[in-house]
Design a protein around this motif. Sequence first.
Motif, PDB file in Angstrom:
ATOM      1  N   MET A   1      51.537  24.770 -25.167  1.00 18.20           N
ATOM      2  CA  MET A   1      50.736  25.212 -24.038  1.00 18.20           C
ATOM      3  C   MET A   1      51.652  25.889 -23.030  1.00 18.20           C
ATOM      4  SD  MET A   1      47.944  25.221 -21.827  1.00 18.20           S
ATOM      5  CE  MET A   1      46.745  24.544 -22.902  1.00 18.20           C
ATOM      6  N   THR A   2      51.216  26.990 -22.531  1.00 19.68           N
ATOM      7  CA  THR A   2      51.949  27.743 -21.521  1.00 19.68           C
ATOM      8  C   THR A   2      52.020  26.947 -20.226  1.00 19.68           C
ATOM      9  OG1 THR A   2      51.221  29.846 -22.461  1.00 19.68           O
ATOM     10  CG2 THR A   2      51.970  29.879 -20.172  1.00 19.68           C
ATOM     11  N   ARG A   3      53.206  26.900 -19.648  1.00 16.39           N
ATOM     12  CA  ARG A   3      53.406  26.263 -18.345  1.00 16.39           C
ATOM     13  C   ARG A   3      53.422  27.364 -17.284  1.00 16.39           C
ATOM     14  NH1 ARG A   3      57.233  21.829 -15.855  1.00 16.39           N
ATOM     15  NH2 ARG A   3      57.491  22.743 -13.788  1.00 16.39           N
ATOM     16  N   ILE A   4      52.670  27.144 -16.209  1.00 13.64           N
ATOM     17  CA  ILE A   4      52.618  28.096 -15.110  1.00 13.64           C
ATOM     18  C   ILE A   4      53.275  27.453 -13.894  1.00 13.64           C
ATOM     19  CG2 ILE A   4      51.150  29.592 -13.704  1.00 13.64           C
ATOM     20  CD1 ILE A   4      50.630  30.001 -16.701  1.00 13.64           C
ATOM     21  N   ASP A   5      54.269  28.127 -13.316  1.00 13.07           N
ATOM     22  CA  ASP A   5      54.917  27.664 -12.095  1.00 13.07           C
ATOM     23  C   ASP A   5      54.623  28.647 -10.974  1.00 13.07           C
ATOM     24  OD1 ASP A   5      56.777  25.233 -12.601  1.00 13.07           O
ATOM     25  OD2 ASP A   5      57.125  26.546 -14.322  1.00 13.07           O
ATOM     26  N   PHE A   6      53.953  28.158  -9.925  1.00 17.39           N
ATOM     27  CA  PHE A   6      53.690  28.956  -8.739  1.00 17.39           C
ATOM     28  C   PHE A   6      54.729  28.617  -7.682  1.00 17.39           C
ATOM     29  CE2 PHE A   6      49.569  29.852 -10.496  1.00 17.39           C
ATOM     30  CZ  PHE A   6      49.159  31.020  -9.870  1.00 17.39           C
ATOM     31  N   TYR A   7      55.464  29.615  -7.217  1.00 17.63           N
ATOM     32  CA  TYR A   7      56.417  29.478  -6.127  1.00 17.63           C
ATOM     33  C   TYR A   7      55.772  30.164  -4.923  1.00 17.63           C
ATOM     34  CZ  TYR A   7      59.602  28.106  -9.776  1.00 17.63           C
ATOM     35  OH  TYR A   7      60.185  27.454 -10.834  1.00 17.63           O
ATOM     36  N   THR A   8      55.327  29.381  -3.952  1.00 21.90           N
ATOM     37  CA  THR A   8      54.552  29.924  -2.842  1.00 21.90           C
ATOM     38  C   THR A   8      55.342  29.931  -1.545  1.00 21.90           C
ATOM     39  OG1 THR A   8      53.572  27.774  -2.353  1.00 21.90           O
ATOM     40  CG2 THR A   8      52.371  29.188  -3.879  1.00 21.90           C
ATOM     41  N   ASP A   9      54.836  30.726  -0.597  1.00 24.59           N
ATOM     42  CA  ASP A   9      55.460  30.868   0.719  1.00 24.59           C
ATOM     43  C   ASP A   9      56.902  31.345   0.620  1.00 24.59           C
ATOM     44  OD1 ASP A   9      53.302  30.236   2.464  1.00 24.59           O
ATOM     45  OD2 ASP A   9      53.534  28.124   1.948  1.00 24.59           O
ATOM     46  N   VAL A  10      57.126  32.294  -0.269  1.00 28.80           N
ATOM     47  CA  VAL A  10      58.454  32.877  -0.457  1.00 28.80           C
ATOM     48  C   VAL A  10      58.623  33.992   0.579  1.00 28.80           C
ATOM     49  CG1 VAL A  10      59.953  34.128  -2.042  1.00 28.80           C
ATOM     50  CG2 VAL A  10      58.472  32.294  -2.907  1.00 28.80           C
ATOM     51  N   ALA A  11      59.595  33.837   1.465  1.00 33.14           N
ATOM     52  CA  ALA A  11      59.790  34.790   2.558  1.00 33.14           C
ATOM     53  C   ALA A  11      60.302  36.139   2.054  1.00 33.14           C
ATOM     54  CB  ALA A  11      60.751  34.210   3.590  1.00 33.14           C
ATOM     55  N   ALA A  12      61.203  36.139   1.098  1.00 41.48           N
ATOM     56  CA  ALA A  12      61.793  37.374   0.560  1.00 41.48           C
ATOM     57  C   ALA A  12      61.609  37.355  -0.956  1.00 41.48           C
ATOM     58  CB  ALA A  12      63.257  37.474   0.938  1.00 41.48           C
ATOM     59  N   VAL A  13      60.558  37.982  -1.428  1.00 39.20           N
ATOM     60  CA  VAL A  13      60.152  37.879  -2.830  1.00 39.20           C
ATOM     61  C   VAL A  13      61.196  38.434  -3.791  1.00 39.20           C
ATOM     62  CG1 VAL A  13      58.442  38.673  -4.519  1.00 39.20           C
ATOM     63  CG2 VAL A  13      57.689  37.773  -2.321  1.00 39.20           C
ATOM     64  N   LEU A  14      61.696  39.632  -3.561  1.00 37.04           N
ATOM     65  CA  LEU A  14      62.629  40.230  -4.525  1.00 37.04           C
ATOM     66  C   LEU A  14      63.966  39.480  -4.599  1.00 37.04           C
ATOM     67  CD1 LEU A  14      61.851  44.048  -4.246  1.00 37.04           C
ATOM     68  CD2 LEU A  14      60.933  42.348  -5.836  1.00 37.04           C
ATOM     69  N   PRO A  15      64.586  39.085  -3.490  1.00 42.13           N
ATOM     70  CA  PRO A  15      65.794  38.256  -3.619  1.00 42.13           C
ATOM     71  C   PRO A  15      65.524  36.924  -4.335  1.00 42.13           C
ATOM     72  CG  PRO A  15      65.725  39.241  -1.447  1.00 42.13           C
ATOM     73  CD  PRO A  15      64.384  39.523  -2.108  1.00 42.13           C
ATOM     74  N   PHE A  16      64.366  36.320  -4.063  1.00 39.74           N
ATOM     75  CA  PHE A  16      64.003  35.085  -4.763  1.00 39.74           C
ATOM     76  C   PHE A  16      63.870  35.347  -6.261  1.00 39.74           C
ATOM     77  CE2 PHE A  16      61.021  32.117  -6.609  1.00 39.74           C
ATOM     78  CZ  PHE A  16      61.466  30.895  -6.150  1.00 39.74           C
ATOM     79  N   ALA A  17      63.259  36.482  -6.608  1.00 36.49           N
ATOM     80  CA  ALA A  17      63.087  36.840  -8.018  1.00 36.49           C
ATOM     81  C   ALA A  17      64.436  37.066  -8.696  1.00 36.49           C
ATOM     82  CB  ALA A  17      62.199  38.072  -8.141  1.00 36.49           C
ATOM     83  N   GLU A 111      49.274  36.811   3.942  1.00 37.28           N
ATOM     84  CA  GLU A 111      47.912  36.446   3.529  1.00 37.28           C
ATOM     85  C   GLU A 111      47.428  37.205   2.300  1.00 37.28           C
ATOM     86  OE1 GLU A 111      45.628  34.041   3.806  1.00 37.28           O
ATOM     87  OE2 GLU A 111      47.245  33.169   4.963  1.00 37.28           O
ATOM     88  N   ARG A 112      47.789  38.470   2.173  1.00 34.25           N
ATOM     89  CA  ARG A 112      47.353  39.247   1.002  1.00 34.25           C
ATOM     90  C   ARG A 112      47.902  38.631  -0.287  1.00 34.25           C
ATOM     91  NH1 ARG A 112      48.809  43.044  -2.447  1.00 34.25           N
ATOM     92  NH2 ARG A 112      47.366  44.637  -3.102  1.00 34.25           N
ATOM     93  N   SER A 113      49.199  38.313  -0.293  1.00 35.06           N
ATOM     94  CA  SER A 113      49.816  37.686  -1.469  1.00 35.06           C
ATOM     95  C   SER A 113      49.173  36.347  -1.786  1.00 35.06           C
ATOM     96  CB  SER A 113      51.319  37.485  -1.247  1.00 35.06           C
ATOM     97  OG  SER A 113      51.972  38.711  -1.111  1.00 35.06           O
TER      98      SER A 113
END
Length: 142
Positions: A1-17, A111-113
């Motif tokens: 089964m696929t595991r889904i991890d949501f990382y929320t309230d990330v201030a800087a998305v691309l550096p986090f990625a 809010e959009r994200s």
Amino acid sequence: MTRIDFYTDVAAVLPFACKAARTVYRKGERLLIVLPDADTLRSFSAQLWAYGDTDFIPHCAADDALAAETPVLLATDFAAAGELVLLNLSPLFPDAPQRFPRILEVVGDDERSKSVARQRYRRYLDSGFDIHHHNMSDARHD
């Protein structure tokens, strides 16, 4: 089964990625990073090349001739084949999410994200996926 991890309230998305890509790469897993458009893909690729003084995250476009040999693939769609972890930075819901062993959904602090993420979360939940939530608001000082 696929595991889904949501990382929320990330201030800087691309550096986090970039950090997430490094973690997956260091684990010896292959990774598909889906970005919203070609401009963001180019920008993110440049960030991966410049990430850290001693880190190297080998990557290329998913449609590149070297894609089969490269551990991190960048794309604007979900078409890449193989046993890949998906890092979804796109506003789109992945087609056939069950083909990925793991999906990482990174959600900004705007809010959009959050609205897009709620819709995706509901679709994963309704499909019976194993979902894990990680609130990153406390990690803003990193």
